[in-house]
Design a protein around this motif. Structure first.
Motif, PDB file in Angstrom:
ATOM      1  N   CYS A   4     -45.815  22.866  45.477  1.00 54.10           N
ATOM      2  CA  CYS A   4     -45.391  24.330  45.926  1.00 54.10           C
ATOM      3  C   CYS A   4     -46.310  25.298  45.050  1.00 54.10           C
ATOM      4  O   CYS A   4     -46.153  26.680  45.306  1.00 54.10           O
ATOM      5  N   GLN A  23     -39.039  39.016  32.507  1.00 51.78           N
ATOM      6  CA  GLN A  23     -38.657  39.261  34.104  1.00 51.78           C
ATOM      7  C   GLN A  23     -37.288  39.670  34.113  1.00 51.78           C
ATOM      8  O   GLN A  23     -37.066  40.469  34.850  1.00 51.78           O
ATOM      9  N   HIS A  71     -48.584  24.314  29.973  1.00 53.08           N
ATOM     10  CA  HIS A  71     -47.352  24.723  30.595  1.00 53.08           C
ATOM     11  C   HIS A  71     -46.393  24.825  29.382  1.00 53.08           C
ATOM     12  O   HIS A  71     -46.356  23.886  28.423  1.00 53.08           O
ATOM     13  N   PRO A  84     -43.193  31.831  48.287  1.00 50.99           N
ATOM     14  CA  PRO A  84     -43.864  32.318  46.937  1.00 50.99           C
ATOM     15  C   PRO A  84     -42.916  32.861  46.237  1.00 50.99           C
ATOM     16  O   PRO A  84     -41.959  33.258  46.537  1.00 50.99           O
ATOM     17  N   LEU A  85     -43.300  32.868  44.699  1.00 50.49           N
ATOM     18  CA  LEU A  85     -42.217  32.963  43.703  1.00 50.49           C
ATOM     19  C   LEU A  85     -41.889  34.822  43.846  1.00 50.49           C
ATOM     20  O   LEU A  85     -40.638  35.183  43.619  1.00 50.49           O
ATOM     21  N   GLU A  86     -42.778  35.631  44.344  1.00 51.89           N
ATOM     22  CA  GLU A  86     -42.729  36.956  44.452  1.00 51.89           C
ATOM     23  C   GLU A  86     -41.534  37.134  45.330  1.00 51.89           C
ATOM     24  O   GLU A  86     -40.650  38.187  45.361  1.00 51.89           O
ATOM     25  N   TRP A 126     -47.942  21.174  42.068  1.00 50.86           N
ATOM     26  CA  TRP A 126     -46.497  20.731  41.341  1.00 50.86           C
ATOM     27  C   TRP A 126     -45.539  20.358  42.330  1.00 50.86           C
ATOM     28  O   TRP A 126     -45.127  21.163  43.263  1.00 50.86           O
ATOM     29  N   ALA A 135     -39.286  26.461  38.001  1.00 51.91           N
ATOM     30  CA  ALA A 135     -39.626  27.622  38.680  1.00 51.91           C
ATOM     31  C   ALA A 135     -39.984  27.148  40.100  1.00 51.91           C
ATOM     32  O   ALA A 135     -39.748  28.198  41.096  1.00 51.91           O
ATOM     33  N   ASP A 136     -39.777  26.020  40.358  1.00 52.80           N
ATOM     34  CA  ASP A 136     -39.823  25.405  41.856  1.00 52.80           C
ATOM     35  C   ASP A 136     -38.613  25.457  42.350  1.00 52.80           C
ATOM     36  O   ASP A 136     -38.648  26.015  43.886  1.00 52.80           O
ATOM     37  N   THR A 137     -37.450  25.293  41.775  1.00 53.20           N
ATOM     38  CA  THR A 137     -36.273  25.204  42.547  1.00 53.20           C
ATOM     39  C   THR A 137     -35.097  26.013  41.870  1.00 53.20           C
ATOM     40  O   THR A 137     -34.321  26.422  42.760  1.00 53.20           O
ATOM     41  N   TRP A 180     -49.297  28.428  37.323  1.00 51.09           N
ATOM     42  CA  TRP A 180     -48.865  28.862  38.296  1.00 51.09           C
ATOM     43  C   TRP A 180     -47.548  29.880  38.397  1.00 51.09           C
ATOM     44  O   TRP A 180     -47.304  30.692  39.447  1.00 51.09           O
ATOM     45  N   ARG A 216     -38.138  36.303  43.912  1.00 48.71           N
ATOM     46  CA  ARG A 216     -37.788  37.137  43.136  1.00 48.71           C
ATOM     47  C   ARG A 216     -37.158  38.601  43.596  1.00 48.71           C
ATOM     48  O   ARG A 216     -36.297  38.941  43.224  1.00 48.71           O
ATOM     49  N   PRO A 265     -39.298  26.198  46.730  1.00 46.55           N
ATOM     50  CA  PRO A 265     -40.707  25.652  46.758  1.00 46.55           C
ATOM     51  C   PRO A 265     -41.147  26.153  48.017  1.00 46.55           C
ATOM     52  O   PRO A 265     -42.458  26.046  48.067  1.00 46.55           O
ATOM     53  N   PRO A 285     -39.900  27.818  32.724  1.00 42.59           N
ATOM     54  CA  PRO A 285     -40.972  27.733  33.730  1.00 42.59           C
ATOM     55  C   PRO A 285     -40.898  26.355  34.626  1.00 42.59           C
ATOM     56  O   PRO A 285     -41.328  26.486  35.654  1.00 42.59           O
ATOM     57  N   MET A 286     -40.180  25.346  33.784  1.00 40.77           N
ATOM     58  CA  MET A 286     -40.390  24.209  34.467  1.00 40.77           C
ATOM     59  C   MET A 286     -39.387  23.930  35.480  1.00 40.77           C
ATOM     60  O   MET A 286     -39.294  23.032  36.281  1.00 40.77           O
TER      61      MET A 286
END
Lengths: 276, 276
Positions: free
Chosen positions: B229, A162, B147, A115-117, B211, A151-153, B185, A120, A112, A148-149
């Protein structure tokens, strides 16, 4: 025979975490007694054991080892943590080879704090770094897109699209995708992304369970097949149409189901598998 | 000025549910005191009140009414329930018109007893049925993608792409999209879908919160901007690049934040808004 319909137990696999309280020896004995044909082994069940010997024990019970669970967690703001993850993944590959598991499921990770990018990119770089060792060891790597729930960790790879993108970019017969209905059932592009996955020979694994309504815990409230709202048979039909001929891997985390008699739970798994 | 950066409070709106324990009169007074410029009104805060008079009260406090929250819940296995939802939505449109709210946010609904595709068709049909009444009343309808963790019951519209598809299919200047960073997000297509949304003049609303890692409740554990995040500034920058010039609507459901002093919470909203 209608698409996705289950007619026998030949492709039923269970993840050892599903029957959480059983040792791998208990799981092997109990699974084989009720006619389960495949087992996916979570690494903690190998603790303190001779891994090659454990693989022999499983095969002696007539169980095919479908996958070792799990590698991954490549993403981190910390270079040290990323390097440790690579080392841990190499060890997992060695364990899979010793066990005789043809594949490792990757829960790819996320952080978290970045950034997600970036996560990735780190995931893809991590897999590419591991790839030579995986090939040399004869162990395939399956990228599992997570809901997606998470996606933070847990994973910055959150859709089958993807995972397909990443597997195709890496472009190795040793890297593909694990499709778990729990994570992807909601996706409006699911059918076409499963077809794409199969077309590229990237559909390595198919995991099943159900989504409870309501769901009361982010991790440990999965349902038995049929208890929730996931159209498992329809999705399995798509996977079959995409060329998938592997196991249906039952992977259920549930405080509710773990709290009851585990032999009874196993019977319900088999029954609900037939109905799924 | 960097993209997405907040320089004043001119575009700060708060949803009345955010300060859950305040009546709409208390919310109006307290929001306006700290310089908030917009308010989005949840329908329960109008209970027992003269709605037109409440609209006047809000405007007298210098507050622009941004939206009425919420309509929707079109999807159901029950025809009777779907008809009741349509009647309830017509009433919501009447309330919005009386209040002087230019827009209703739609939480579109889902029913775990039927396929997502059916829910999605019912949602679109429901909006199309309402549309003449909405146009006649001068009230716009904003489809809010929720979501994917809400796909079983709250909304079968789970990505901005789907909301765009639906808004474009309906093709009316009275139907657009509400983009809430909490719900979208994680989406790898977020930037391009925001651009598409703006290009079609469909970006009606922009909601913010954060989030939490970990998130401990499926509904009521949202964070203040900066606590979690979500890259809010980056996403706002994309919305601005897509042509959005409306309010930043703060919509936080949080048992944690609701349990403390609400004046203090409001101060933290303003402070975290500047930093978001």
């Amino acid at each position: 025979m209608s698409a996705g319909k289950i007619v026998d137990l030949n492709k039923l696999c269970i993840h050892t975490i599903t029957t959480k309280h059983w040792s791998i020896e208990e799981a092997a004995e109990n699974y084989s007694k009720v006619g389960v044909k495949g087992i996916s082994v979570w690494r903690q069940y190998l603790d303190g054991r001779n891994i090659a010997g454990t693989g022999e024990m499983l095969r002696a019970h007539g169980l095919e080892i479908v996958s070792l669970v799990r590698g991954g967690f490549f993403a981190s703001t910390s270079l040290d943590a990323r390097n440790k993850a690579l080392a841990a993944n190499k060890k997992a590959i060695d364990e899979a080879a010793a066990l005789g598991a043809p594949m490792i499921v990757l829960v790819c990770g996320a952080d978290p704090g970045q950034p997600l990018e970036v996560s990735r990119q780190q995931i893809q770089a991590g897999i590419e770094t591991l790839l030579p060792h995986a090939i040399e060891s004869g162990v395939k790597l399956a990228i599992e897109p997570l809901h997606p729930m998470y996606a933070d960790t847990r994973s910055a790879v959150n859709t089958l699209a993807q995972a397909n993108d990443m597997a195709e970019a890496i472009d190795s017969e040793y890297v593909g995708v694990a499709a778990d209905v729990y994570h992807i059932w909601w996706d409006p592009d699911l059918e076409q992304q499963l077809m794409r996955c199969g077309r590229n020979n990237n559909l390595f694994a198919f995991h099943i369970c159900d989504w409870m309504s309501p769901t009361v815990d982010f991790l440990n409230d999965r349902g038995l097949m049929g208890e929730g709202c996931i159209p498992i048979r329809k999705i399995r039909g798509w996977a079959e149409a995409a060329g998938f001929r592997g196991y249906n891997e039952v992977e259920i985390f549930s405080d509710r189901l773990w709290s009851g008699d585990q032999h009874e739970f196993l019977k319900r798994i088999v029954k609900s598998y037939y109905q799924s």
